[in-house]
Design an enzyme around this catalytic site. Structure first.
Site, short mmCIF file in Angstrom:
data_model
loop_
_atom_site.label_atom_id
_atom_site.label_comp_id
_atom_site.label_asym_id
_atom_site.label_seq_id
_atom_site.Cartn_x
_atom_site.Cartn_y
_atom_site.Cartn_z
N THR A 72 0.88 -1.13 0.15
CA THR A 72 -0.06 -0.23 0.09
C THR A 72 0.79 1.32 -0.15
O THR A 72 2.16 1.44 0.19
CB THR A 72 -0.92 -0.01 1.21
N ASP A 73 0.20 2.29 -0.21
CA ASP A 73 0.58 3.63 0.05
C ASP A 73 0.47 4.14 1.51
O ASP A 73 -0.15 3.34 2.11
CB ASP A 73 0.02 4.79 -1.03
N ALA A 74 1.03 5.45 1.76
CA ALA A 74 0.84 5.77 3.10
C ALA A 74 -0.66 5.86 3.63
O ALA A 74 -0.59 5.79 4.99
CB ALA A 74 1.65 7.17 3.23
N VAL A 131 -3.89 2.29 0.87
CA VAL A 131 -4.62 1.89 -0.49
C VAL A 131 -3.62 1.31 -1.16
O VAL A 131 -2.32 1.80 -1.25
CB VAL A 131 -4.96 3.32 -1.15
#
Length: 138
Positions: free
Chosen positions: A17-19, A22
């Protein structure tokens, strides 16, 4: 020819995921790759033994993805694999990623080519690669 799509479970981890939690778009490529590899394994194909015995391997030739909805941290996903077309030196797979509730998240069409690794050129897929599969019927 397998009648139902092959399904492989995947859980989303932080590394996917991103920060914001997501799933990062490139993570879906890994999920699709794992499912295709596990599909081959389920068909009785050991990719390392296949490569060592024949000098051949499968490589992605093209990929088209349609991102419908995001997957999120800790989601339990299912990745499906289905043959759409079998040619002399390539296979076109239809793949999808969805949640357990049936929500489809990503769709893909992936063409995988059989390649002679010494020459780095397309090569015919051995007709007996997958026992019980008749490529002429795809």
């Amino acid at each position: 020819m397998p009648t139902a799509p092959f399904t492989w479970p995947v859980r989303v981890y932080w590394e996917d995921t991103d920060a914001g939690g997501v799933v990062y778009h490139a993570s879906y490529l890994r999920f699709f790759e794992r499912a295709r590899s596990e599909w081959l394994r389920a068909q009785g194909v050991d990719q390392l033994a296949f490569k060592e015995a024949t000098g051949l391997a499968f490589m992605v030739r093209s990929m088209e993805l349609d991102f419908l909805r995001p997957a999120l941290l800790d989601d339990e996903l299912s990745v499906t694999v289905a043959i759409q077309e079998w040619r002399a030196a390539s296979i076109l797979f239809g793949q999808a990623i969805g949640r357990a509730d049936g929500t489809e998240l990503v769709r893909a069409q992936v063409r995988v080519a059989c390649v002679d690794l010494r020459r780095m050129r397309p090569a015919p897929i051995p007709a007996d690669l997958i026992p019980g599969l008749d490529p002429s019927k795809t």
